[in-house]
Scaffold this active site. Structure first.
Site, PDB file in Angstrom:
ATOM      1  N   CYS A  30      -6.275   1.473   4.680  1.00  0.00           N
ATOM      2  CA  CYS A  30      -6.693   1.545   3.322  1.00  0.00           C
ATOM      3  C   CYS A  30      -8.288   1.530   3.444  1.00  0.00           C
ATOM      4  O   CYS A  30      -8.578   2.709   3.962  1.00  0.00           O
ATOM      5  CB  CYS A  30      -6.229   0.486   2.420  1.00  0.00           C
ATOM      6  SG  CYS A  30      -6.268   0.820   0.745  1.00  0.00           S
ATOM      7  N   HIS A  77      -0.525   0.867   3.239  1.00  0.00           N
ATOM      8  CA  HIS A  77      -0.379  -0.541   3.956  1.00  0.00           C
ATOM      9  C   HIS A  77       0.898  -0.616   4.567  1.00  0.00           C
ATOM     10  O   HIS A  77       1.901  -1.288   4.055  1.00  0.00           O
ATOM     11  CB  HIS A  77      -0.451  -1.546   2.934  1.00  0.00           C
ATOM     12  CG  HIS A  77      -1.895  -1.690   2.589  1.00  0.00           C
ATOM     13  ND1 HIS A  77      -3.184  -2.440   2.822  1.00  0.00           N
ATOM     14  CD2 HIS A  77      -2.673  -0.903   1.150  1.00  0.00           C
ATOM     15  CE1 HIS A  77      -3.969  -2.367   1.928  1.00  0.00           C
ATOM     16  NE2 HIS A  77      -3.807  -1.413   1.279  1.00  0.00           N
ATOM     17  N   GLU A 126       1.722  -2.572   6.808  1.00  0.00           N
ATOM     18  CA  GLU A 126       2.091  -3.690   7.225  1.00  0.00           C
ATOM     19  C   GLU A 126       3.036  -4.587   6.490  1.00  0.00           C
ATOM     20  O   GLU A 126       3.749  -5.418   6.554  1.00  0.00           O
ATOM     21  CB  GLU A 126       0.967  -4.688   7.200  1.00  0.00           C
ATOM     22  CG  GLU A 126       0.163  -4.839   5.905  1.00  0.00           C
ATOM     23  CD  GLU A 126      -0.893  -3.798   5.624  1.00  0.00           C
ATOM     24  OE1 GLU A 126      -0.912  -2.867   6.597  1.00  0.00           O
ATOM     25  OE2 GLU A 126      -1.607  -4.031   4.856  1.00  0.00           O
TER      26      GLU A 126
HETATM   27  N1  GLN Z   1     -11.352  -0.353  -2.317  1.00  0.00           N
HETATM   28  C1  GLN Z   1     -10.564   0.643  -1.744  1.00  0.00           C
HETATM   29  C2  GLN Z   1      -9.855   1.323  -3.217  1.00  0.00           C
HETATM   30  O1  GLN Z   1      -9.597   0.601  -3.913  1.00  0.00           O
HETATM   31  C3  GLN Z   1      -9.541   0.330  -0.623  1.00  0.00           C
HETATM   32  C4  GLN Z   1      -8.631  -0.852  -1.392  1.00  0.00           C
HETATM   33  C5  GLN Z   1      -7.696  -1.391   0.040  1.00  0.00           C
HETATM   34  O2  GLN Z   1      -8.215  -1.511   0.986  1.00  0.00           O
HETATM   35  N2  GLN Z   1      -6.626  -1.985  -0.562  1.00  0.00           N
HETATM   36  O3  GLN Z   1      -9.611   2.448  -2.852  1.00  0.00           O
END
Ligand code: GLN
Length: 541
Positions: A389, A513, A515
């Protein structure tokens, strides 16, 4: 499987004496005991706070926010349920005080209670009961485990305890059962177990009209039978319904530890469910063939800003462990404070001692330049890297700066006036002002490019993974990378979902994600790829 929630059985799990005893672990251990006896299980978690969900809480205080398939931003415990029980939970399986009051107030405004004085009893309690039964109706299971957050005696838990009392009263005794988790201290200077806290907590619970069917005692040092019998006697539960759960090397040993003392059979008896011989083969196989046979260790450096609370990245930590088990190696995590890397150039050399680097998700600008430096180090030194992310987004920023020659490249989350907004907010996100529940959340389909490492790891081109973010790789700038060594390897519509860098042992990033879907029995492919690459680099193939 029962046809409707009316046929469901309910096991409530309550905690006493102190928080953090591991109610989640007891909940999944009871679930595992039921599963091993061929029963289907689902879980509801009650959180007595006023937030509607855990999405707006600080991970250093409350642990990570676990994202469900249907886009719920829930408490860390939901991660335990999914990982250990192999179930998928819905966001509707989390009931918070905030949700309950929110709907009671909405109903009052709508006129549903016209003429009545709206009160905690009966309206709030009825709303709690309606939510529980509605869940069991919509997602039937043989047994619903209901974990009540907080500790007996907390002011905010009272409505939920009253709901439990009413359930016990309105259902046949064999349909609702209560398990109390308590703590049995072993003061060093006395060298004996003390049962008073357990006795007091049962007394407190009884004042709410609830009589526990079973008691699980958490302890640092195993509790002898004499003390367990004393608890049974003073708390008025049968001796065979009091169990000891001391600290264990791995929580995966907990279900069998409790079963060996008769918990599994006792729950079935209490709920009038058929008593069958449990089948522990899947758990035993994992323990004996993977966990107990690890040889070698890989060290993963995790540059991030939440280095103080281990639970802030718990799904990442667990996914790394699962991948390690599948590769036969132990995984050690070193959390690296990125603000230190920003202050002190030399501190980047901490990364010389790691076998791989994982940059996890995150929000805001604190520590981002330190993360970018760590990513650059991983790329230039050939250290296996996985970016998740925000980690994925910053890896692209780093590549744009160092390789594409765009020194000002950034994400507009961090620098709104960058001349090269390679990571930008989606137009539909720009209108949104509310912070809670408004990100791109939950599972989306991702199509992977054939011939890529990620496609090989997943063994398919169509995957579904979970998301929690607002910013995306800018679709207008993606073509700038086309003749570079960075390939975008997965897409949802025109949005980039994953990337890898050629000519590097392992350099991968995912917007999603992975995970959140990793389990000990089904480790997440990108994590397996990272650990396999670290192992190969360290020990050869
Ligand atoms: N801050 C980033 C976004 O909103 C990544 C979010 C995250 O890592 N969950 O896109």
């Amino acid at each position: 499987m029962p046809e409707s929630g009316k046929n469901s059985k309910y096991v409530f799990i309550l905690g006493s004496v102190l928080s953090g005893l591991g109610k989640g672990i007891v909940t999944v251990s009871i679930g595992k005991n039921l599963e091993a006896r061929g029963l289907s299980v689902q879980v509801i978690k009650i959180d007595p706070y006023l937030n509607l969900d855990a999405g707006t809480m600080n991970p250093t205080e409350h642990g990570e926010c676990f994202v469900t398939e249907d886009g719920g931003e829930l408490d860390v415990d939901f991660g335990h349920y999914e990982r250990f029980l192999g179930i998928q939970v819905s966001k509707h399986q989390n009931i918070t005080t905030g949700q309950v009051y929110n709907s009671v107030i909405q109903k009052e405004r709508r006129g549903d209670y016209l003429g009545q004085t709206v009160q905690v009893v009966p309206h709030v309690i009825d709303e709690i009961l309606r939510r529980i039964e509605d869940r069991a109706e919509n997602n039937p299971a043989d047994v619903y485990l209901i974990e009540v957050g907080g500790t007996i005696g907390d002011i905010e838990s009272f409505p939920f305890l009253e709901a439990l009392r009413q359930m016990q009263r309105n259902h046949p005794a064999v349909d609702v059962c209560t398990v109390l988790l308590t703590y049995v201290p072993f003061p060093k200077h006395l060298q004996e177990h003390k049962t008073k806290p357990a006795q007091h907590s049962v007394r407190e619970l009884r004042a709410s009209g609830i009589f526990p069917n079973m008691i699980v005692c958490r302890s640092d040092v195993p509790v002898p039978q004499k003390a367990l019998s004393k608890i049974a006697n003073f708390c008025d539960v049968p001796e065979e319904a009091v169990y000891d759960l001391p600290d264990l090397e791995n929580v995966l040993y907990a279900p069998r530890k409790l079963d060996s003392q008769g918990l599994g059979d006792y729950v079935c008896q209490a709920l009038n469910l058929p008593e069958v011989e449990p089948d522990w083969s899947a758990l035993d196989k994992l323990l004996q063939e993977n966990l107990e046979k690890l040889s070698g260790k890989v060290v993963i450096g995790v540059p991030g800003k939440y280095t103080t609370l281990l639970d802030s990245y718990i799904s990442v930590n667990e996914a790394l462990k699962h991948a390690g088990w599948s590769q036969g190696v132990e995984v050690e995590l070193i959390h690296i404070d990125t603000e230190t890397i920003e202050r002190d150039e030399d501190s980047i050399h901490q990364l010389d001692h790691v076998d791989g680097i994982l940059v996890p998700g995150g929000f805001g600008d604190r520590g981002t330049e330190g993360k970018i430096r760590s990513i650059r180090y991983a790329r230039e030194k050939g250290i296996p890297f996985l970016g998740i992310c925000l980690g994925f987004q910053l890896a692209i920023v780093e590549y744009a700066r160092s390789v594409l020659g765009k020194p000002d490249a950034h994400s507009t989350e961090i620098n709104q006036s960058t001349s090269y907004p390679i990571i930008d907010i989606l137009p539909e996100q720009k209108q949104i002002t509310d912070k809670g529940g408004t990100m791109r959340l939950g599972a989306y389909d991702v199509t992977l490019l054939p011939g890529t490492i990620i496609a090989e790891l997943y063994g398919t081109l169509e995957i579904k993974e979970r998301h929690r973010h607002r910013y995306e790789v800018n679709p207008d700038l993606i073509s700038d990378f086309s003749s570079s060594g960075l390939t975008f390897t997965g897409f949802w519509n025109e949005l980039a979902e994953s990337m890898e860098v050629k000519g590097h042992p392992f350099f991968m990033g995912t917007q999603f994600h992975p995970e959140f879907k990793s389990t000990p029995w089904k480790p997440s492919p990108p994590y397996v790829g990272l650990i396999a690459a670290c192992k190969a680099r360290k020990y050869g193939n």
